[in-house]
Each structure stands twice: as structure tokens, then as C-alpha cells.
Design an enzyme around this catalytic site. Structure first.
Site, PDB file in Angstrom:
ATOM      1  N   LYS A 153       0.691  -1.236  -0.024  1.00 36.61           N
ATOM      2  CA  LYS A 153       0.048   0.030  -0.208  1.00 36.61           C
ATOM      3  C   LYS A 153       0.899   1.165   0.054  1.00 36.61           C
ATOM      4  O   LYS A 153       0.622   2.078  -0.858  1.00 36.61           O
ATOM      5  CB  LYS A 153      -0.925  -0.124   1.145  1.00 36.61           C
ATOM      6  CG  LYS A 153      -1.871   1.208   1.241  1.00 36.61           C
ATOM      7  CD  LYS A 153      -2.497   1.298   2.477  1.00 36.61           C
ATOM      8  CE  LYS A 153      -2.483   2.753   3.215  1.00 36.61           C
ATOM      9  NZ  LYS A 153      -2.777   2.932   4.467  1.00 36.61           N
TER      10      LYS A 153
ATOM     11  N   ASP B 134      -6.883   0.880   1.041  1.00 38.08           N
ATOM     12  CA  ASP B 134      -7.045   1.364   2.272  1.00 38.08           C
ATOM     13  C   ASP B 134      -8.526   0.907   2.478  1.00 38.08           C
ATOM     14  O   ASP B 134      -9.335   0.257   2.055  1.00 38.08           O
ATOM     15  CB  ASP B 134      -6.445   2.412   2.263  1.00 38.08           C
ATOM     16  CG  ASP B 134      -7.633   3.677   2.075  1.00 38.08           C
ATOM     17  OD1 ASP B 134      -8.534   3.390   1.075  1.00 38.08           O
ATOM     18  OD2 ASP B 134      -7.441   4.956   2.273  1.00 38.08           O
TER      19      ASP B 134
END
Ligand code: SF4
Length: 288
Positions: free
Chosen positions: A186, A205
Site C-alpha cells: 500500500k 486502504d
């Protein structure tokens, strides 16, 4: 015009009358269309209330598929209308500042991170300044972002690795970024997509996860599997912007509680069971 095609006024509670009731209707009669059952790429879309084999198929329902390319195009188009020229919500002036801000944003709001980082980078302007610290020295400065002990170790560890192995420059490849302490896909996707303009993956997310579920773009729960599903259906050149747009959408209109569906340009494309307003059929299979 048949009832149901007309937009209705929301109830005072903000939740459209009939949605809860519709979800309580016996499963044979509700919620998902026949075509949803055949949603390509969505194993398990089988659903409550399979229609009898002899039942005639509705023409309009048969056209629906959550991953239909035309539907995906419409979703992207609506997001472009809502969030043109979108960018990362984290304040930054360099790849290093973006990397630090992204590490600090774990389990913390971007607003909080943006309150912390200006003072942090004034106190420690360069990556070498962070590399010279002990993690304990950094803790007081980032305490308000939560999980500050682990985050201090990650930031100082990443700074040391960047100084020792990458000549003080944040690396530009996924493979190299993943060698930095505290950096997973991420964070690497944020830095690669936002700073280096490289679409190597899609940031997943909490906002991206929630909205991808509501829009029936994936059934996965694991971030890496969600990312893989999204990469299959979103054109590569859109990966970075798409994630930013979903994050902004989650912040502005589509939070976990009480999404503002009546104001949402995606409303006609969204069948999520927890909508607060709907002019389309609700799908219990659209996870919330
Ligand atoms: S219609 Fe509502 S639940 Fe669906 S994306 Fe828009 S705000 Fe979110």
C-alpha cells in the site's frame, strides 16, 4: 411510469423508507437480480432466492453485471465528475516526505497526519536527519498519530536503509521499496503512483475496500486480493487516480456510516445494502 423508477424523498432519518423493509422480505423475492447471480468474476454471487428455472427472465435484469465493462466505465466517469484532478490527500513536498506521511497514516486520519508532518519536516528537513535518530527520539513528535513506537522504528529504519543502500534517494521500484522497514504494497503504491507517476498497483486502504465492496467490484477481504481484483477491471493508466478518487469519495460522500447517497453521482450504479437513498434495486450481496 412504474413505481420504483421515480426518485423518492428520503425519510427524516435520512434512510429511505422501504430499504430496510425490502431487505427483510423473504429471500425468494428480494434483493438481487437474476443477472447478478451470473456476475462474471464474482464466485459466490449466488444468491438468496434463485428464481425457479421456469420463471421468465426479465430483460432489464439480465443486462446487469457488476463487472460489466460499460458499468466500470460509467463508475470511472462519475468519479471523474466528482473528483477531477484528484491527488493524494497527504501533504508532501518530496518522495521522502510522502513516504513518511504514508507510514504515519496507518490507523490514523490524513487530517491528523497533515497536522503533524509540517513541524516534523521543519525539525528534521532531510532523510539523513531521520537516519541519525534513535527511534525513541522520534516518538514524541509523532505520538498523536497512534502506534508511534512501531511507526518511529519504521521511519528511522527506512531512513537508514535509504541512506545506506540508496544514496539518500527514495527508490523508484516496487521491489526496492518493499525492502524498506515498514513499507508494504500500500505504501509503495502511494509513493510510486503519486510521486513517481508509475501505475504499479492500486492503493487499497479502508476507503477503497469499503467502496469497492459497496459497488460490487470485489468480494475479497484481503487487501492484496482486492488489489488484484481491481487491477483486472480498472485500466492501468487509471490505477493511481482511481484509488485517490475512492479515498476522497470515502472522505466526502461515502463514509462507513450514513453515506450521502442522495448527493452521490454513483447512486444509480450502486446497489449497496446500506445505502441511505436508492432509486435502484438493492443487493444484499453488495458488502458494506
Ligand atoms: S450511492 Fe451511497 S453507498 Fe453508493 S457509492 Fe454513493 S454514497 Fe456510497
Amino acid at each position: 411510469m412504474p413505481r420504483g423508477n421515480m426518485p423518492r424523498q428520503p425519510s427524516r432519518s435520512g434512510r429511505q423508507e422501504g430499504l430496510r423493509r425490502a431487505l427483510r422480505v423473504p429471500s425468494k423475492t428480494v434483493v438481487t437480480s437474476a443477472a447478478t447471480r451470473r456476475a462474471p468474476g464474482l464466485p459466490g454471487t449466488t444468491l438468496k432466492g434463485s428464481a425457479p428455472k421456469s420463471a421468465p427472465k426479465k430483460k432489464s435484469a439480465a443486462a446487469y453485471g457488476p463487472l460489466d465493462p460499460e458499468r466500470i466505465r460509467q463508475i470511472i466517469s462519475a468519479l471523474d465528475q466528482l473528483y477531477p484532478n484528484v491527488t493524494c490527500a497527504l501533504t508532501h513536498r518530496s518522495a521522502w516526505e510522502l513516504l513518511v506521511a504514508t507510514i504515519l497514516s496507518a490507523q490514523c486520519t490524513d487530517v491528523r497526519v497533515n497536522m503533524v508532518t509540517p513541524g516534523l519536516f521543519e525539525k528534521y528537513p532531510a532523510v539523513q536527519d531521520f537516519a541519525a535518530l534513535e527511534p525513541e527520539q522520534l516518538e514524541p513528535d509523532i505520538r498523536s498519530t497512534g502506534f508511534f513506537r512501531n511507526k518511529s522504528k519504521s521511519v528511522v529504519g527506512a531512513a537508514r536503509k535509504i541512506v545506506s543502500d540508496f544514496a539518500g534517494e527514495v527508490p523508484r521500484t516496487m521491489e526496492e521499496l518493499l525492502t524498506l522497514p515498514g513499507v508494504a504494497r500500500k505504501t509503495a503504491n502511494v509513493v510510486l503512483g503519486t510521486w513517481f507517476k508509475k501505475n504499479e498497483g492500486i492503493v487499497v486502504d479502508t476507503h477503497v475496500t469499503r467502496i469497492a465492496h459497496r459497488l460490487e467490484l470485489t468480494r475479497q477481504e484481503d487487501a492484496q486480493k482486492i488489489e488484484q481484483d481491481l487491477m483486472q477491471i480498472i485500466p492501468r493508466e487509471r490505477w493511481t487516480d482511481f484509488a485517490h478518487q475512492l479515498i476522497w469519495h470515502g472522505l466526502k460522500l461515502c463514509p462507513a456510516r450514513s453515506p450521502r447517497c442522495a448527493d452521490c453521482a454513483l447512486e444509480k450504479l450502486c446497489h449497496a445494502a446500506d445505502k441511505t437513498w436508492s432509486t435502484v434495486e438493492i443487493h444484499a450481496s453488495a458488502k458494506t
